[in-house]
Enzyme design. Structure first.
Site, mmCIF file in Angstrom:
data_model
loop_
_atom_site.group_PDB
_atom_site.id
_atom_site.type_symbol
_atom_site.label_atom_id
_atom_site.label_comp_id
_atom_site.label_asym_id
_atom_site.label_seq_id
_atom_site.Cartn_x
_atom_site.Cartn_y
_atom_site.Cartn_z
ATOM 1 N N ASP A 60 -21.177 10.140 -18.029
ATOM 2 C CA ASP A 60 -21.129 8.823 -18.677
ATOM 3 C C ASP A 60 -22.452 8.529 -19.378
ATOM 4 O O ASP A 60 -23.490 9.105 -19.028
ATOM 5 C CB ASP A 60 -20.920 7.722 -17.622
ATOM 6 C CG ASP A 60 -19.503 7.676 -17.068
ATOM 7 O OD1 ASP A 60 -18.596 8.300 -17.651
ATOM 8 O OD2 ASP A 60 -19.313 7.005 -16.040
ATOM 9 N N LYS A 72 -20.124 -7.393 -33.625
ATOM 10 C CA LYS A 72 -18.964 -6.601 -33.184
ATOM 11 C C LYS A 72 -18.352 -5.804 -34.346
ATOM 12 O O LYS A 72 -17.929 -4.669 -34.179
ATOM 13 C CB LYS A 72 -17.936 -7.544 -32.559
ATOM 14 C CG LYS A 72 -16.695 -6.818 -32.089
ATOM 15 C CD LYS A 72 -15.760 -7.726 -31.332
ATOM 16 C CE LYS A 72 -14.346 -7.159 -31.247
ATOM 17 N NZ LYS A 72 -14.230 -5.734 -30.977
ATOM 18 N N ARG A 90 -16.852 11.838 -25.516
ATOM 19 C CA ARG A 90 -16.103 10.588 -25.433
ATOM 20 C C ARG A 90 -16.828 9.560 -26.313
ATOM 21 O O ARG A 90 -18.057 9.466 -26.275
ATOM 22 C CB ARG A 90 -16.055 10.105 -23.988
ATOM 23 C CG ARG A 90 -15.407 8.741 -23.847
ATOM 24 C CD ARG A 90 -15.883 8.035 -22.589
ATOM 25 N NE ARG A 90 -15.328 8.566 -21.362
ATOM 26 C CZ ARG A 90 -15.927 8.403 -20.180
ATOM 27 N NH1 ARG A 90 -17.085 7.787 -20.092
ATOM 28 N NH2 ARG A 90 -15.373 8.878 -19.095
ATOM 29 N N THR A 123 -11.062 3.548 -26.042
ATOM 30 C CA THR A 123 -11.051 2.139 -26.450
ATOM 31 C C THR A 123 -9.677 1.557 -26.145
ATOM 32 O O THR A 123 -8.693 2.289 -26.053
ATOM 33 C CB THR A 123 -11.361 1.996 -27.958
ATOM 34 O OG1 THR A 123 -11.371 0.615 -28.307
ATOM 35 C CG2 THR A 123 -10.347 2.724 -28.844
ATOM 36 N N HIS A 124 -9.649 0.211 -26.014
ATOM 37 C CA HIS A 124 -8.364 -0.492 -25.899
ATOM 38 C C HIS A 124 -8.041 -1.210 -27.200
ATOM 39 O O HIS A 124 -7.126 -2.036 -27.250
ATOM 40 C CB HIS A 124 -8.426 -1.505 -24.752
ATOM 41 C CG HIS A 124 -9.045 -0.946 -23.519
ATOM 42 N ND1 HIS A 124 -10.388 -1.057 -23.232
ATOM 43 C CD2 HIS A 124 -8.516 -0.214 -22.520
ATOM 44 C CE1 HIS A 124 -10.652 -0.447 -22.101
ATOM 45 N NE2 HIS A 124 -9.526 0.086 -21.648
ATOM 46 N N ARG A 152 -19.386 -5.548 -15.626
ATOM 47 C CA ARG A 152 -19.251 -5.080 -17.025
ATOM 48 C C ARG A 152 -17.834 -5.346 -17.536
ATOM 49 O O ARG A 152 -17.638 -5.709 -18.690
ATOM 50 C CB ARG A 152 -19.611 -3.592 -17.141
ATOM 51 C CG ARG A 152 -21.112 -3.331 -16.994
ATOM 52 C CD ARG A 152 -21.501 -1.962 -17.517
ATOM 53 N NE ARG A 152 -20.996 -0.872 -16.691
ATOM 54 C CZ ARG A 152 -21.622 -0.387 -15.610
ATOM 55 N NH1 ARG A 152 -22.767 -0.896 -15.214
ATOM 56 N NH2 ARG A 152 -21.107 0.611 -14.929
ATOM 57 N N GLY A 198 -19.722 0.766 -26.084
ATOM 58 C CA GLY A 198 -20.966 0.541 -25.346
ATOM 59 C C GLY A 198 -20.866 -0.726 -24.519
ATOM 60 O O GLY A 198 -20.425 -1.763 -25.015
ATOM 61 N N ALA A 199 -21.279 -0.633 -23.242
ATOM 62 C CA ALA A 199 -21.003 -1.711 -22.284
ATOM 63 C C ALA A 199 -22.243 -2.440 -21.780
ATOM 64 O O ALA A 199 -22.116 -3.341 -20.965
ATOM 65 C CB ALA A 199 -20.245 -1.120 -21.092
ATOM 66 N N GLN A 259 -22.178 6.102 -27.683
ATOM 67 C CA GLN A 259 -21.853 4.664 -27.781
ATOM 68 C C GLN A 259 -22.038 4.201 -29.221
ATOM 69 O O GLN A 259 -23.127 4.319 -29.779
ATOM 70 C CB GLN A 259 -22.794 3.870 -26.868
ATOM 71 C CG GLN A 259 -22.676 4.226 -25.392
ATOM 72 C CD GLN A 259 -23.964 3.959 -24.636
ATOM 73 O OE1 GLN A 259 -25.048 4.250 -25.125
ATOM 74 N NE2 GLN A 259 -23.855 3.421 -23.431
HETATM 75 C C1 LIG Z 1 -12.435 5.559 -20.555
HETATM 76 C C2 LIG Z 1 -13.623 4.701 -20.851
HETATM 77 C C3 LIG Z 1 -14.877 5.161 -20.510
HETATM 78 C C4 LIG Z 1 -16.011 4.403 -20.801
HETATM 79 N N1 LIG Z 1 -17.266 4.918 -20.573
HETATM 80 C C5 LIG Z 1 -18.357 4.245 -20.961
HETATM 81 C C6 LIG Z 1 -19.652 4.819 -20.889
HETATM 82 O O1 LIG Z 1 -19.843 5.949 -20.458
HETATM 83 N N2 LIG Z 1 -20.701 4.065 -21.322
HETATM 84 C C7 LIG Z 1 -20.540 2.803 -21.832
HETATM 85 O O2 LIG Z 1 -21.535 2.188 -22.239
HETATM 86 N N3 LIG Z 1 -19.325 2.249 -21.909
HETATM 87 C C8 LIG Z 1 -18.234 2.917 -21.493
HETATM 88 N N4 LIG Z 1 -16.984 2.345 -21.615
HETATM 89 C C9 LIG Z 1 -16.858 0.900 -21.939
HETATM 90 C C10 LIG Z 1 -16.879 0.650 -23.429
HETATM 91 O O3 LIG Z 1 -18.184 0.833 -23.922
HETATM 92 C C11 LIG Z 1 -16.427 -0.796 -23.746
HETATM 93 O O4 LIG Z 1 -17.291 -1.703 -23.120
HETATM 94 C C12 LIG Z 1 -15.011 -1.118 -23.311
HETATM 95 O O5 LIG Z 1 -14.148 -0.038 -23.508
HETATM 96 C C13 LIG Z 1 -14.453 -2.335 -24.093
HETATM 97 O O6 LIG Z 1 -14.419 -2.051 -25.436
HETATM 98 P P1 LIG Z 1 -13.085 -1.694 -26.281
HETATM 99 O O7 LIG Z 1 -13.377 -0.453 -27.033
HETATM 100 O O8 LIG Z 1 -11.907 -1.609 -25.413
HETATM 101 O O9 LIG Z 1 -12.989 -2.819 -27.372
HETATM 102 P P2 LIG Z 1 -13.061 -4.398 -27.333
HETATM 103 O O10 LIG Z 1 -13.211 -4.802 -28.762
HETATM 104 O O11 LIG Z 1 -14.065 -4.880 -26.337
HETATM 105 O O12 LIG Z 1 -11.634 -4.788 -26.813
HETATM 106 C C14 LIG Z 1 -10.438 -4.564 -27.538
HETATM 107 C C15 LIG Z 1 -9.291 -5.152 -26.744
HETATM 108 O O13 LIG Z 1 -9.126 -4.401 -25.541
HETATM 109 C C16 LIG Z 1 -8.841 -5.241 -24.443
HETATM 110 N N5 LIG Z 1 -9.948 -5.139 -23.467
HETATM 111 C C17 LIG Z 1 -11.165 -4.578 -23.664
HETATM 112 N N6 LIG Z 1 -11.893 -4.608 -22.530
HETATM 113 C C18 LIG Z 1 -11.138 -5.231 -21.629
HETATM 114 C C19 LIG Z 1 -11.322 -5.557 -20.246
HETATM 115 N N7 LIG Z 1 -12.440 -5.292 -19.597
HETATM 116 N N8 LIG Z 1 -10.310 -6.190 -19.620
HETATM 117 C C20 LIG Z 1 -9.155 -6.489 -20.252
HETATM 118 N N9 LIG Z 1 -8.925 -6.193 -21.549
HETATM 119 C C21 LIG Z 1 -9.882 -5.574 -22.219
HETATM 120 C C22 LIG Z 1 -8.689 -6.618 -24.998
HETATM 121 O O14 LIG Z 1 -7.340 -6.799 -25.325
HETATM 122 C C23 LIG Z 1 -9.524 -6.567 -26.262
HETATM 123 O O15 LIG Z 1 -9.106 -7.508 -27.197
HETATM 124 C C24 LIG Z 1 -15.849 3.108 -21.374
HETATM 125 C C25 LIG Z 1 -14.599 2.657 -21.733
HETATM 126 C C26 LIG Z 1 -13.487 3.435 -21.491
HETATM 127 C C27 LIG Z 1 -12.156 2.938 -21.922
#
Ligand SMILES: Cc1cc2nc3c(=O)[nH]c(=O)nc-3n(C[C@H](O)[C@H](O)[C@H](O)COP(=O)(O)OP(=O)(O)OC[C@H]3O[C@@H](n4cnc5c(N)ncnc54)[C@H](O)[C@@H]3O)c2cc1C
Length: 303
Positions: free
Chosen positions: A129, A197, A180, A222-223, A284, A184-185, A159
């Site tokens: 990660d 954003k 991956r 990503t979601h 987070r 970024g979190a 990220q």
């Molecule tokens: C498999 C995986 C591994 C990851 N590994 C890392 C890592 O190694 N380092 C790191 O810094 N970050 C990591 N992350 C976290 C990532 O950086 C984001 O913070 C996180 O994925 C939210 O961003 P998003 O791309 O989903 O988009 P966003 O724009 O934040 O969200 C898009 C949509 O997804 C849904 N959503 C997003 N997050 C959530 C939540 N927590 N609960 C409910 N719905 C949500 C909502 O519907 C939102 O409108 C990881 C994420 C995933 C999926």
């Protein structure tokens, strides 16, 4: 603003005490597959039965002593053994600060090397990660060292919020890496990360496009439905086979979308952590979405 407020509040000792005491009952279990491996295994099996891949993580970060890191290595060794014995399609994602990176990079390298070698014997894969920006250089050095030693069953993360990531991607591409991509979190200063954003999303799109075009394996984590749709269209137009990429999402987030992608023939991996040390991971997840704080707050009121 919301994200900063939550990640800032997460440092409060009072909040930590409260959430650690009540959090699992209040709804942390939506994001975490239990506190023990025995609790996590049925959850992981359930995901596999739905056609999803998974990875698991023993939650924890920032180990403080060498002996703590050795305990983490022993725990992951047992995880690999258990996943193989259970014949699960589940690999491992870990944090280098859990293995000592914050105080001894050589120790973290030795620890993760041992785990990557053990994972290989068990037919598994290790995702390193990406953590706070202060750890990016060291994390990429460790990843390169492992690849340089001939370990193929290892990947890492870039990220899109970091200005440096396009450059990091270019420098990694000659390895044909398994990467991956995430937004970024962590809470990062404007000096290192896009505050807007829209720029983070655009940077994500570009990183994924570049990686898909260049080779290697892209885990699109990503979601964000618009970014997922873009990646699908981009791969289809470029004739990029589905075996060269995978979607990844978090346990407890957008489960319907995960299954929809599987039905459409895409590989989807669900990152499914467990362990007693779930506090920072939960914070987070709360910081990513105001509705998640409401979800916990509603459970608090219902108690
Ligand atoms: C498999 C995986 C591994 C990851 N590994 C890392 C890592 O190694 N380092 C790191 O810094 N970050 C990591 N992350 C976290 C990532 O950086 C984001 O913070 C996180 O994925 C939210 O961003 P998003 O791309 O989903 O988009 P966003 O724009 O934040 O969200 C898009 C949509 O997804 C849904 N959503 C997003 N997050 C959530 C939540 N927590 N609960 C409910 N719905 C949500 C909502 O519907 C939102 O409108 C990881 C994420 C995933 C999926």
């Amino acid at each position: 603003m919301f994200r900063e407020a939550i990640l800032g509040a997460a440092e409060s000792p009072q909040l930590q005490r409260f959430v650690r005491r009540h959090g699992m009952r209040l709804g942390a279990s939506r994001f975490v597959a239990g506190e023990t491996l025995d609790e996590a295994v049925p959850v992981l099996r359930g995901l596999n039965q739905k056609g999803l891949y998974a990875n698991t993580t023993l939650l924890g970060e920032g180990a403080g002593t060498e002996s703590e890191t050795r305990a983490v290595v022993r725990a992951y060794t047992a995880i690999f053994d258990r996943l193989a014995a259970e014949r699960l399609r589940v690999n491992v994602a870990l944090k280098l600060t859990h293995l000592g990176l914050a105080f001894d990079e050589e120790l973290a390298l030795a620890n993760v090397r041992e785990l990557v070698a053990h994972g290989s014997r068990r037919g598994s894969f290790v995702r390193i990660d990406m953590e706070e920006s202060v750890h990016v250089d060291a994390t990429l050095r460790v990843f390169r060292a492992l690849r340089g030693e001939g370990h193929e069953n290892v990947g890492t993360v870039l990220q899109s919020y970091l200005y440096r990531s396009p450059g990091d991607l270019e420098s990694l591409l000659p390895l044909g890496p398994n990467l991956r991509f995430v937004k970024g979190a962590y809470l990062e200063p404007r000096s290192v990360a896009h505050p807007e954003k829209s720029r983070v999303d655009e940077a994500f799109r570009r990183l994924v496009e570049r990686s898909l075009t260049a080779g290697g394996f892209s885990a699109i984590a990503t979601h964000d439905e618009a970014l997922i749709a873009h990646a699908i269209a981009f791969a289809a137009e470029g004739g990029i086979p589905r075996s060269r990429f995978q979607f990844q999402m978090l346990y407890g987030v957008r489960a319907g979308l995960q299954l929809d992608l599987v039905r459409r023939g895409y590989d989807v991996l669900v990152a499914t952590p467990y362990g007693p040390d779930w506090y920072r991971y939960l914070m987070r997840r709360l910081a990513e979405r105001p509705a998640n704080v409401l979800f916990l707050a509603r459970n608090l009121v219902r108690r």
